[in-house]
Each structure stands twice: as structure tokens, then as C-alpha cells.
Design a protein around this motif. Structure first.
Motif, mmCIF file in Angstrom:
data_model
loop_
_atom_site.group_PDB
_atom_site.id
_atom_site.type_symbol
_atom_site.label_atom_id
_atom_site.label_comp_id
_atom_site.label_asym_id
_atom_site.label_seq_id
_atom_site.Cartn_x
_atom_site.Cartn_y
_atom_site.Cartn_z
ATOM 1 N N ALA A 228 15.517 90.328 57.913
ATOM 2 C CA ALA A 228 14.513 89.682 58.749
ATOM 3 C C ALA A 228 14.939 88.255 59.085
ATOM 4 C CB ALA A 228 13.165 89.668 58.029
ATOM 5 N N THR B 95 14.465 97.202 48.175
ATOM 6 C CA THR B 95 14.545 97.415 49.608
ATOM 7 C C THR B 95 13.895 96.235 50.316
ATOM 8 O OG1 THR B 95 13.876 99.575 48.876
ATOM 9 C CG2 THR B 95 14.378 99.327 51.197
ATOM 10 N N ARG B 96 12.807 95.786 49.734
ATOM 11 C CA ARG B 96 12.081 94.666 50.334
ATOM 12 C C ARG B 96 12.953 93.428 50.474
ATOM 13 N NH1 ARG B 96 6.251 94.425 51.025
ATOM 14 N NH2 ARG B 96 6.146 96.165 52.440
ATOM 15 N N THR B 97 13.670 93.097 49.359
ATOM 16 C CA THR B 97 14.490 91.888 49.391
ATOM 17 C C THR B 97 15.620 92.051 50.409
ATOM 18 O OG1 THR B 97 15.473 92.808 47.425
ATOM 19 C CG2 THR B 97 14.082 90.899 47.110
ATOM 20 N N LEU B 98 16.119 93.285 50.465
ATOM 21 C CA LEU B 98 17.162 93.566 51.435
ATOM 22 C C LEU B 98 16.641 93.328 52.855
ATOM 23 C CD1 LEU B 98 19.550 96.168 50.350
ATOM 24 C CD2 LEU B 98 19.196 96.111 52.808
ATOM 25 N N LEU B 99 15.411 93.786 53.051
ATOM 26 C CA LEU B 99 14.798 93.628 54.367
ATOM 27 C C LEU B 99 14.560 92.155 54.671
ATOM 28 C CD1 LEU B 99 12.318 96.589 54.307
ATOM 29 C CD2 LEU B 99 14.284 96.312 55.789
ATOM 30 N N ALA B 100 14.287 91.404 53.615
ATOM 31 C CA ALA B 100 14.024 89.990 53.803
ATOM 32 C C ALA B 100 15.242 89.305 54.416
ATOM 33 C CB ALA B 100 13.683 89.359 52.459
#
Lengths: 351, 415
Positions: free
Chosen positions: B11, B3-8
Motif C-alpha cells: 500500500a 499478509t496484512r503487513t505485506l499489504l501494508a
């Protein structure tokens, strides 16, 4: 817990560090280099605010996800810590602020927030489900109205302004880059701390109590004590978040911990997902993005900007509707989609 | 984790703020949620009217407005300001609307010396009187100036010898009561009690029950939804005291509210920076422009003082941008010096700035009347010209009163 990550790693072998999935390293590396390309606004407001709201929400996630206790008083704990820093430290309201140095006012803020949370917990653990929500909401609104009408200590509606972080190690901690790393450090710290505690005997007992309090009591665990201790522990990420929030906006007023923000913290935790400590941070990020940019989206679509609250509401509604487990649940659903046996519709383990 | 990388990725898409050299980005801040929503929306109308009169151009540059909403709290004002200044890169910011927001933005403006802040309509005294900011300009008078002349009027003409005040508990209304008290107490009147209610109060029952009945009149310093709620509940409780209105108590936002509650305001004296039925041609032209610009169901019958305030702020900005030819180089020095020396021929009288970049303008004593078409409006009774921030009192004596507060200033016949 349904999520394997929350129950400790099931796969064996390798050192602790080697078992950390690659995604974590990628995310960590990305967050470390954000200041090299992001604007001040993105660092300070988008990420800084996300980390802070994430931490406060994390304390709710800890209580709700592991302990089954939906406490709406976590924003209040954060607000109280912010107020203590303002009252004991330095602010523009010189009649009230005591001007004590940081090494007294910050521990004082943490201590008072922890005591307050313990008392709230001690009151709330006697209730279950909706009644916990109600009693903690009552505490939150009582705090809001009290701070708004108390002038001797809390300075009423205006609250305190001009509250700045101490110039520790010669760094101006309100500088966007410094503040970004400060917030990031504490967010990661509390993320790991919650993860650690969730796998400790105390955390496992708490999850046992969540699932079956009577059986845990029969096994000799003190149910009330564990629940109250969970409130005390959860006070710390909230309090740190509250102090950072106060420094970020350089002020604190009753509205900071008003009914709106209290509900927002619940919304953040729910849209992020309550199953894993990363959920609140994901939720906080989505919340901050929606809050900051929904008005621009509406204007870009040629609609009146005044209706931006509608877009925020619809966003939340969509997330909760499609995935009652928040964004984490949505992610898990997508991941499981291709692991599902098309005939029996159940998860199969690929070997 | 993923999810984090997706958010990256997510962003990264908004990280780069684009800036056009030609268009001039202007931020606009108004209360678009909470108890002052209707006021904020009318403020935005004033701003849009001024821009449309200027064909959306100033100094040869096209103006791009970026709106940010607040909820009248200082937190939300600073967050919204930070977004338009640091993310959207505006060179000029118009706003905010509410008192405590103004104080917060004054402090914020000091950290952004390259941006010029022009106050929307916020009226706390502190904003420009205590620790003023070099790049914060205010073309509206503060709450105390809006009370100038009202105290003398209600004592001398109306004959109210004792009053009690009921007002919202924050900086703007403190400032209003200060202005009232200075005039009223000096004229010989006595304020027996000051009741402060939280902003956004919906249930006034306990307050109405505690109202004193041995005074000649009640001064109401409420605004927006609070004012309507109070009037409703006060009438239901059978209240019939003489009323005196604060500036936003008798504003278009309240006078055009639905229901009968507002009728309690007919005949009520008040004061503020405008009188709806003033026959000055400049004012009449402004009212007509406002009525022509927006369809009747999307505006008030006549511009509220929020609309006037934002209109004046925007007009001031546009006329100075024209004078410097849209040149904002050198830390906007030429533009700011133009603003400081500008004599604004505003619809509600001439406005100029003092050394703290605070307006000196005209104040209007008025009474609420019912017009032929059944709507309510304020009718001019008296004009008080050239009201400065210290209300004509020696600045040192004035500063000696302290920051306006719940008990500041005391009610004395001489200071």
C-alpha cells in the motif's frame, strides 16, 4: 478447519489478549494511523471500499467457509439494505424518500435485510452445492431486474442519489477521515464477530453440519435451523456493508447490486480465501487495487488502456490457478514450505 | 496476519501521488465496458484527435491524459472521477459519456470546486438544467435539443400522424423523447404508447411481440449494442413498420455495425448534433482529420457524435488554456470565465454556452442513406440553428413540464 486460527487457539496459557499474535497488533496499529499519511482518495476509495466489499464478502465467507453454502445473494442483501436507507431516509428523490430519522431507517434497513436473507436462506438450504449457487443467483438477478423496472418504490434504472449519512455527533461522516474510521470500525467489528461466532457452539455446529449433516442430525442438531440461522446472521455484515456503500457513493441504483457486483463478491471471497475471516478483506483489497489501477498499468506499459478488464481477469486467473485456496492458501503454502520434511513430503512439527 | 503487513508495504508504494508543475494533468472519462463500449472508444478518439492537433500542448504546458473507464452506471462514473481527481490530481476532467453519469458527476463536481469538469457527450437535461454546478461545463446540447425539429419534420413532411416510442429506460432517452414530443404533439401528432426497455437488453422478443401495429411509425431510442440487437430481432420477426431514429440510433456506431440489420435503417429520419455527409468545409475538414489520424480498422468510416462531442470539449479546453496561457491559479477563474464566454467554432456548427454553462448550438435533421461504397451515413435534410435548452419555449413554462420521465411530458398540442 485446516487453519488452526479458525478452530480456536491450540496453544495454552496466557490471557485472551496475550494470545493475539503480534501480526494482528502491527496490522491494527497500521490501519489506525493510515489517515496520518494517506491521501483522501486512498482512505476513502481504496481502504473505504475495501472494507465495505470485505464486509459483504465476509458474509459470503461465513456461509461458504463455515456452512458450505455458497450464497450469491449476499450482495443483494447489501443492496436491499442500501435501498431501504434510501427509501426510508433522505435522498434527492423526494417523491419516494420518507425522510425518517437515522434511528428509524437504519434499524429498518437491518431488519428488512435480515428478514429477506432469512427467507432466501430458508429457500436455499433445501439445496446443495451448485443448486444453492443457482437459486441464490436467481434471487440476485430477480432483485436486479425488479429494482430496475419498479418505479413506485425503487425508482427504476436511476435509483436514488443524494443519500448522505446522518450528521451524528456533529461529524460529517462522508469526510474521508471520518468515513475511513467508520468503515474500519465496522470491518473490524464484523471480523471479530464472525471469528467469535465461528468458535461458539452455534459456529462449531455449523462446521459440523458442513462436514457431515447426517451425523449432526443423528446427534440431535436441527440442520435446517442452523443453516437458516447462519443466513440470518450473515445478513448483518452484508447489510452494514450495503448501507456504507450507499453512503460512500451517495447513491444506489440497480447496477449497485447487479449481476456483475454479485459475481465480484464471490470472486473477492475466492481470491482472498474462504478459510478465515481475514480472507475476504485481503481479496477485497486486491480487487480494489486491480480495479483502480489496472488501466494505469496498461498505459504505463504502452498498451491501449481499453483492455484493462483483461488484466483484472488475468490477475484473478493467476491467483485461482496458483492457489485454489486464494491468497490465504498461497500464504500458508509458503509458510509450510520450510516446515515440510524433504523425505516424506509431509508437515513436521518443529519443537 | 502477516499478509496484512505485506499489504501494508504494498500500500505504501502507491500512497504518494507525484505532481509535476509543468505538465497539465487532464482526466478523461469514457464508457470502456458494457453496452456503450464502442461509443466510449470513439469518444476517446475524438479527444486524442483534438490533442494531437494541438501537439499535445495547451497554454505552453504539456498535456498528460489519464484515462478512466466506466460502465455507464453513475456509481462507476463517480468512482472513476474520484480516482483521477483525488489520486492522480487532475486539474481538468473531460467526460462522461452517458446521461445518468453526467448527473452523478455534476453532483460530484460540487465537492471538487478546484477542478473544472467539461462534459464529454452525456445528454441528460437535468445535468445542467436542474441545480447546475459552477464548475461543470457542457459544450454539447442535451437529448431534447438533439430532437429539436424532428417532431415537426416527421409530422409535416413524412406525414406520420401517430407514433409509438421504444426507448431505453433512463434519463438520456427520457430527454430525447421529451424533445420529440414537444415538437411532434404541437404539430398535431399523437404518441399512442411509450415503451421503455432496460439499458443493455439483449432479448427483445417480448417487446417486439407487443409492438402496436396501428401506428404510422415507430420511434426507436436505442443505442450501441441494444440498437443492433433490436434491429436484428425486429427483422427476423418480419417487422416492416416505418421507423424514426433517436440520435444514437443512427449514429456511426450502429451504422457501421456488422451484418444486415442496419439496412433496416435506410431512409429513416432522425436528428442530432451532426449529419455525416454535411458539405460544410469545417465539418469535412474534421472528418478528414479523423480519417487520417486513425487507421481504417481502428475507427468508424466517419466520426460518431461521441467523437465529435469529446473533440469539441477538448478543443474548448485547449483554446481557453491557450488564451489564459496555461494559468489555472485563483481557482481557475480566468480559465472558467473564458469557457463561459467562448464561442466555439466547432465542426458541427457554432456553439456557445448559456447561463447554466449549457450549449446553445445547431441541430441537424437527417435521413440515413447508403453511400456508393456500401456504407451507411446520415444525409442532411434540414438545419435547425440556435437551439437552446428550453427549445425556444419560455423557461418557466418549460420548467413546468418537470424532469423528463417515462410519462413526462404529456402529449398535448399546446402547453
Amino acid at each position: 478447519m485446516a487453519d488452526p486460527a479458525a478452530n480456536g487457539n491450540t496453544d495454552s496459557g496466557g490471557s485472551r489478549i496475550g494470545r493475539v499474535p503480534a501480526g494482528y497488533w502491527l496490522a491494527g496499529a497500521f490501519l489506525l494511523v493510515v489517515p496520518s499519511f494517506a491521501s483522501n482518495f486512498v482512505m476513502y476509495q481504496i481502504f473505504g471500499w475495501s472494507f465495505i466489499l470485505g464486509m459483504i464478502s465476509l458474509s459470503l465467507m461465513f456461509l461458504a467457509g463455515y456452512g458450505g453454502m455458497f450464497s450469491l445473494a449476499q450482495m443483494t442483501v447489501a443492496g436491499l439494505a442500501g435501498y431501504v436507507v434510501a427509501i426510508c431516509g433522505t435522498s434527492a428523490i423526494t417523491d419516494i424518500s420518507q425522510n425518517w430519522p437515522w434511528y428509524i431507517n437504519i434499524p429498518a434497513a437491518l431488519l428488512i435485510a435480515a428478514i429477506f436473507a432469512t427467507i432466501v436462506g430458508w429457500l436455499a438450504v433445501r439445496t446443495e452445492g451448485i443448486y444453492t449457487i443457482m437459486i441464490t443467483l436467481a434471487v440476485a438477478s430477480a432483485f436486479f431486474y425488479f429494482t430496475r423496472q419498479n418505479y413506485v418504490l425503487f425508482n427504476g434504472f436511476s435509483g436514488f442519489n443524494g443519500i448522505f449519512p446522518p450528521q451524528l455527533f456533529g461529524v460529517d461522516w462522508r469526510n474521508p477521515i471520518a468515513f475511513y474510521y467508520l468503515a474500519l470500525f465496522w470491518a473490524v467489528f464484523w471480523y471479530l464477530a464472525v471469528l467469535y461466532v465461528s468458535r461458539s457452539p452455534m459456529g462449531l455446529a455449523l462446521q459440523g453440519i458442513r462436514d457431515n449433516p447426517r451425523r449432526m442430525a443423528a446427534l440431535g442438531f436441527d440442520v435446517t435451523l442452523h443453516r437458516v440461522a447462519a443466513y440470518t446472521f450473515a445478513a448483518f455484515p452484508a447489510a452494514i456493508g450495503g448501507i456504507l456503500l450507499t453512503w460512500q457513493s451517495a447513491q444506489i441504483s440497480p447496477g449497485t447490486a447487479g449481476i456483475g457486483p454479485v459475481i465480484d463478491i464471490l470472486v473477492i471471497a475466492v481470491i482472498g480465501g474462504l478459510r478465515h475471516p481475514i480472507g475476504p478483506f485481503v481479496g477485497a483489497f486486491v480487487y480494489v487495487i486491480l480495479k483502480s489501477f489496472s488501466i494505469d498499468i496498461l498505459v504505463a506499459l504502452g498498451m491501449a488502456g481499453e483492455r484493462f478488464q483483461l488484466l483484472i481477469g488475468l490477475g484473478f486467473l493467476a491467483i485461482v490457478f496458483w492457489s485454489p485456496d486464494g491468497l490465504l492458501g498461497l500464504w500458508a503454502k509458503l509458510r509450510d514450505l520450510n516446515r515440510r520434511d524433504p523425505l516424506i513430503g509431509r508437515l513436521v512439527r518443529r519443537l | 496476519m502477516k499478509t496484512r503487513t505485506l499489504l501494508a508495504v504494498l500500500a505504501a508504494t502507491f500512497l504518494t501521488a507525484t505532481a509535476h508543475a509543468q505538465t497539465l494533468k487532464v482526466g478523461a472519462l469514457a464508457t470502456l465496458e458494457g453496452t456503450y463500449t464502442a461509443l466510449g472508444e470513439d469518444g476517446m478518439r475524438g479527444l486524442r484527435l483534438a490533442l494531437s492537433q494541438a501537439n499535445n500542448m495547451a497554454g505552453g504546458r504539456e498535456i498528460e491524459i489519464i484515462v478512466a473507464g466506466t460502465d455507464a452506471s453513475p456509481d462507476s462514473a463517480v468512482r472513476a472521477a474520484r480516482k483521477v481527481v483525488e489520486q492522480d490530481g487532475v486539474e481538468l476532467l473531460i467526460g462522461p459519456l452517458s446521461g445518468s453519469e453526467g448527473i452523478a458527476l455534476r453532483d460530484y463536481s460540487k465537492t471538487q470546486p478546484h477542478v473544472t469538469f467539461i462534459n464529454g457527450i452525456s445528454g441528460a437535461q437535468e445535468t445542467t438544467f436542474v441545480d447546475p454546478s459552477e464548475n461543470f461545463f457542457r459544450f454539447n446540447m442535451d437529448g431534447a435539443q438533439w430532437s429539436a425539429g424532428l417532431g415537426e419534420y416527421i409530422y409535416n413532411v413524412k406525414g406520420y400522424e401517430t407514433i409509438a416510442t421504444i426507448a431505453e429506460d433512463y434519463s438520456f432517452t427520457y430527454t430525447q423523447v421529451l424533445g420529440l414530443a414537444l415538437g411532434y404533439c404541437a404539430a398535431g401528432g399523437e404518441i399512442t404508447e411509450r415503451i421503455w426497455v432496460p439499458l443493455g437488453t439483449k432479448d427483445f422478443a417480448s417487446i417486439i411481440a407487443a409492438l402496436p401495429d396501428d401506428v404510422d411509425a415507430l420511434y426507436l431510442g436505442l443505442g450501441g449494442g441494444d440498437a443492433v440487437n433490436f434491429l436484428n430481432q425486429y427483422q427476423q420477426a418480419g417487422g416492416d413498420a416505418q421507423l424514426v431514429g433517436g440520435t444514437i440510433m443512427v449514429d456511426g456506431t450502429v451504422l457501421s455495425s456488422k451484418g444486415d440489420a442496419k439496412n433496416a435503417l435506410i431512409g429513416v429520419p432522425s436528428s442530432g448534433p451532426q449529419a455525416d455527409t454535411w458539405d460544410d468545409p469545417n465539418w469535412q475538414a474534421f472528418v478528414k482529420a479523423y480519417q487520417d489520424e486513425f487507421p481504417p480498422d481502428q475507427r468508424f468510416p466517419s466520426p460518431s457524435l461521441m467523437a465529435t462531442g469529446y473533440y469539441n470539449a477538448t478543443t474548448a479546453a485547449v483554446s481557453c488554456l491557450n488564451e489564459v496561457g496555461g494559468d489555472l491559479s485563483d481557482g481557475q477563474a480566468a480559465f472558467r470565465s473564458c469557457l463561459s464566454n467562448l464561442v466555439l467554432d466547432a465542426p458541427n456548427g457554432e456553439i456557445k454556452l448559456d447561463g447554466n454553462r449549457q450549449a446553445i448550438g445547431t441541430n441537424f435533421i437527417s435521413e440515413v442513406v447508403e453511400l456508393e461504397d456500401g456504407t451507411l451515413a446520415t444525409q442532411l435534410v434540414k438545419i435547425v440553428p440556435n437551439v437552446n435548452q428550453t427549445l425556444g419555449i419560455d423557461p418557466e413554462t418549460f420548467a413546468g413540464f418537470g424532469v423528463p420521465g417515462r410519462d413526462v411530458p404529456e402529449c398535448k398540442s399546446s402547453y
